[in-house]
Design a protein around this motif. Structure first.
Motif, mmCIF file in Angstrom:
data_model
loop_
_atom_site.group_PDB
_atom_site.id
_atom_site.type_symbol
_atom_site.label_atom_id
_atom_site.label_comp_id
_atom_site.label_asym_id
_atom_site.label_seq_id
_atom_site.Cartn_x
_atom_site.Cartn_y
_atom_site.Cartn_z
ATOM 1 N N GLU A 1 0.835 -1.208 0.000
ATOM 2 C CA GLU A 1 0.000 0.000 0.000
ATOM 3 C C GLU A 1 0.866 1.253 0.000
ATOM 4 N N LEU A 2 1.969 1.212 0.742
ATOM 5 C CA LEU A 2 2.905 2.336 0.737
ATOM 6 C C LEU A 2 3.452 2.572 -0.669
ATOM 7 N N ALA A 3 3.844 1.465 -1.321
ATOM 8 C CA ALA A 3 4.434 1.566 -2.658
ATOM 9 C C ALA A 3 3.452 2.179 -3.644
ATOM 10 N N GLN A 4 2.153 1.945 -3.430
ATOM 11 C CA GLN A 4 1.148 2.511 -4.323
ATOM 12 C C GLN A 4 1.024 4.028 -4.157
ATOM 13 N N SER A 5 1.570 4.538 -3.034
ATOM 14 C CA SER A 5 1.462 5.973 -2.754
ATOM 15 C C SER A 5 2.660 6.772 -3.253
ATOM 16 N N CYS A 6 3.633 6.100 -3.833
ATOM 17 C CA CYS A 6 4.810 6.800 -4.355
ATOM 18 C C CYS A 6 4.408 7.739 -5.494
ATOM 19 N N ARG A 7 5.197 8.794 -5.687
ATOM 20 C CA ARG A 7 4.877 9.785 -6.712
ATOM 21 C C ARG A 7 4.906 9.171 -8.111
ATOM 22 N N PHE A 8 5.871 8.259 -8.322
ATOM 23 C CA PHE A 8 6.016 7.645 -9.635
ATOM 24 C C PHE A 8 5.588 6.179 -9.598
ATOM 25 N N GLY A 9 4.837 5.782 -10.628
ATOM 26 C CA GLY A 9 4.347 4.408 -10.678
ATOM 27 C C GLY A 9 5.441 3.378 -10.793
ATOM 28 N N ASP A 10 6.588 3.761 -11.371
ATOM 29 C CA ASP A 10 7.697 2.813 -11.523
ATOM 30 C C ASP A 10 8.806 3.070 -10.509
ATOM 31 N N CYS A 11 8.433 3.612 -9.354
ATOM 32 C CA CYS A 11 9.416 3.948 -8.313
ATOM 33 C C CYS A 11 10.197 2.708 -7.894
ATOM 34 N N GLY A 12 11.511 2.847 -7.812
ATOM 35 C CA GLY A 12 12.361 1.730 -7.379
ATOM 36 C C GLY A 12 12.584 1.725 -5.878
ATOM 37 N N HIS A 13 12.038 2.722 -5.169
ATOM 38 C CA HIS A 13 12.117 2.802 -3.696
ATOM 39 C C HIS A 13 13.560 2.866 -3.202
ATOM 40 N N VAL A 14 14.389 3.614 -3.949
ATOM 41 C CA VAL A 14 15.791 3.764 -3.542
ATOM 42 C C VAL A 14 16.085 5.226 -3.225
ATOM 43 N N SER A 15 16.070 6.080 -4.259
ATOM 44 C CA SER A 15 16.377 7.494 -4.035
ATOM 45 C C SER A 15 15.454 8.414 -4.827
ATOM 46 N N GLU A 16 14.367 7.873 -5.356
ATOM 47 C CA GLU A 16 13.451 8.673 -6.159
ATOM 48 C C GLU A 16 12.715 9.706 -5.294
ATOM 49 N N PRO A 17 12.467 10.886 -5.822
ATOM 50 C CA PRO A 17 11.696 11.891 -5.069
ATOM 51 C C PRO A 17 10.250 11.431 -4.886
ATOM 52 N N GLY A 18 9.682 11.728 -3.733
ATOM 53 C CA GLY A 18 8.293 11.377 -3.473
ATOM 54 C C GLY A 18 8.080 9.904 -3.191
ATOM 55 N N CYS A 19 9.136 9.196 -2.765
ATOM 56 C CA CYS A 19 9.003 7.765 -2.471
ATOM 57 C C CYS A 19 8.391 7.578 -1.086
ATOM 58 N N ALA A 20 7.196 7.003 -1.032
ATOM 59 C CA ALA A 20 6.503 6.802 0.242
ATOM 60 C C ALA A 20 7.197 5.757 1.105
ATOM 61 N N VAL A 21 7.829 4.776 0.465
ATOM 62 C CA VAL A 21 8.529 3.731 1.215
ATOM 63 C C VAL A 21 9.732 4.310 1.943
ATOM 64 N N GLN A 22 10.550 5.100 1.234
ATOM 65 C CA GLN A 22 11.715 5.710 1.861
ATOM 66 C C GLN A 22 11.301 6.685 2.964
ATOM 67 N N ALA A 23 10.185 7.364 2.763
ATOM 68 C CA ALA A 23 9.688 8.282 3.799
ATOM 69 C C ALA A 23 9.303 7.505 5.054
ATOM 70 N N ALA A 24 8.663 6.339 4.869
ATOM 71 C CA ALA A 24 8.261 5.519 6.017
ATOM 72 C C ALA A 24 9.471 4.934 6.732
ATOM 73 N N LEU A 25 10.514 4.603 5.959
ATOM 74 C CA LEU A 25 11.750 4.118 6.580
ATOM 75 C C LEU A 25 12.417 5.230 7.389
ATOM 76 N N ALA A 26 12.371 6.441 6.862
ATOM 77 C CA ALA A 26 13.030 7.568 7.520
ATOM 78 C C ALA A 26 12.340 7.972 8.812
ATOM 79 N N ASP A 27 11.015 7.923 8.853
ATOM 80 C CA ASP A 27 10.317 8.376 10.063
ATOM 81 C C ASP A 27 9.966 7.240 11.022
ATOM 82 N N GLY A 28 10.423 6.007 10.702
ATOM 83 C CA GLY A 28 10.264 4.895 11.642
ATOM 84 C C GLY A 28 8.979 4.111 11.500
ATOM 85 N N ARG A 29 8.122 4.477 10.546
ATOM 86 C CA ARG A 29 6.887 3.714 10.369
ATOM 87 C C ARG A 29 7.140 2.325 9.772
ATOM 88 N N LEU A 30 8.243 2.182 9.055
ATOM 89 C CA LEU A 30 8.590 0.903 8.427
ATOM 90 C C LEU A 30 9.927 0.421 8.960
#
Length: 358
Positions: free
Chosen positions: A279-308
């Motif tokens: 569900e987090l991945a579906q919220s990323c800014r880009f549909g083909d987000c690799g969840h590494v360093s892309e802007p607007g990555c919901a997964v990386q944001a969750a890792l950064a704030d401790g939710r994941l």
């Protein structure tokens, strides 16, 4: 065969649930359940007694899918003889599968007609949330309910912390910390072991499956051994899967420790305990987000704030890649089988045209 209604009180002792039978059953066949499989054949139980049996010749064909052979927990139709012969497998309510160990790309049934899978993990050096997540992914499509059982709570210094970690990482799954040697401690598990219910034990060698079985039985039936002190790993004391009727009215299937837990390729991460990550991945800014360093990555944001949890994310990536590879292999295998059937049919047609049908 006597009417099934007349047999149900006896069959209920081995986990039978009322169900319609195929209409073309021969009168001399009997219903029994597979309680063990050995190289020399099968052990069956008909609700009154245990006996040995051999599979019909068609179950021995080399190219037969292993999932189409009798497995522990199956209800089967048996023809009389010396020895009796397993003629048919009755439709399975549920089945727990894994990818066959080693390089084989086939699937293997761990247990059939089960209601619950008790996943045992020791509160010692065996404690491994990533392995538990792998078990839960395998259980996902089985039709059975997963129950997490943390053993050796009597030796653990902080069982509450381990339970809290699992509740946070794997919400919505029943879990208990127990002393497998104590009848009072294991009593909550009886909720999944009542009359007509069957549960299967899975977990590493030395985690306490045989000890728990003995406690539920109220007698020392299964052999047990101590684990190694330096890594908390055990040696196999259970050498084959075995179904055991319990005093509580249910049935328990004990299994050997599994060194390898291969995915079948049929699991779905977005339907499992990782649904929140999907569900987090579906919220990323880009549909083909690799969840590494892309802007607007919901997964990386969750890792950064401790939710994941980073460890949980790494295990998700590992299982995702393994599942993709297993799915590709399964698709290729099914395609080869389909092509083989087409070629066989075409060859049969050519031979028939050339030599005539017999």
């Amino acid at each position: 065969m006597p009417p099934v209604a007349d047999l149900e009180p006896r069959l209920a002792r081995i986990g039978w649930r009322a169900q319609p039978l195929p209409s073309d059953i021969e009168a001399d066949l009997a219903i029994a359940r597979v309680v063990a499989q050995h190289r020399a054949g099968y052990q069956l139980h008909d609700g009154a007694a245990m006996f040995n049996a051999q599979p019909a010749a068609r179950f021995l064909k080399r190219d037969l899918d292993p999932t189409e052979r009798p497995a522990v927990g199956d209800f089967v139709l048996v023809a009389p003889g010396t020895p009796p012969t397993i003629e048919r497998i009755l439709p399975r309510r549920t089945e727990l599968r894994r990818g066959a160990a080693g390089e084989s790309h086939q699937r293997q049934i761990i247990a059939a007609n089960i209601d619950a899978v008790l996943v045992l993990n020791g509160l010692d050096g065996d404690f491994n949330p990533a392995r538990i997540e792998r078990y839960l992914l395998l259980i996902q499509g089985s039709g059975a309910t997963p129950v997490l059982v943390l053993t050796k709570a009597d030796k653990a210094t902080d069982a509450k912390t381990a339970l809290a970690e699992l509740h946070r990482r794997i919400p919505g799954v029943a879990m208990f910390a127990i002393n497998a040697k104590s009848a009072d401690s294991v009593a909550p598990l009886l909720a999944w072991l009542g009359p007509g219910h069957t549960a299967v034990l899975v977990g590493s060698s030395g985690v306490g499956k045989s000890t728990l079985t003995n406690t539920l039985l109220g007698q020392e039936r299964q052999a047990t051994k101590a684990v190694r002190e330096h890594d908390s790993r055990g040696r196999h004391t259970t050498t084959h899967r075995a179904l055991i009727p319990l005093p509580s009215g249910g049935c328990l299937i004990d299994t050997p420790g599994m060194r390898e837990l291969k995915l079948t390729g049929e699991e779905e991460l977005d339907q499992s305990q990782f649904a929140d990550i999907d569900e987090l991945a579906q919220s990323c800014r880009f549909g083909d987000c690799g969840h590494v360093s892309e802007p607007g990555c919901a997964v990386q944001a969750a890792l950064a704030d401790g939710r994941l949890d980073p460890a949980r994310w790494r295990n998700y990536l590992k299982l995702r890649d393994e599942l993709a590879a297993a799915a590709d292999t399964l698709e290729a295998q099914m395609r080869r089988k389909s092509e083989s059937r087409v070629l066989t049919k075409a060859l049969g047609k050519r031979l028939g045209e050339k030599y005539g049908k017999r």
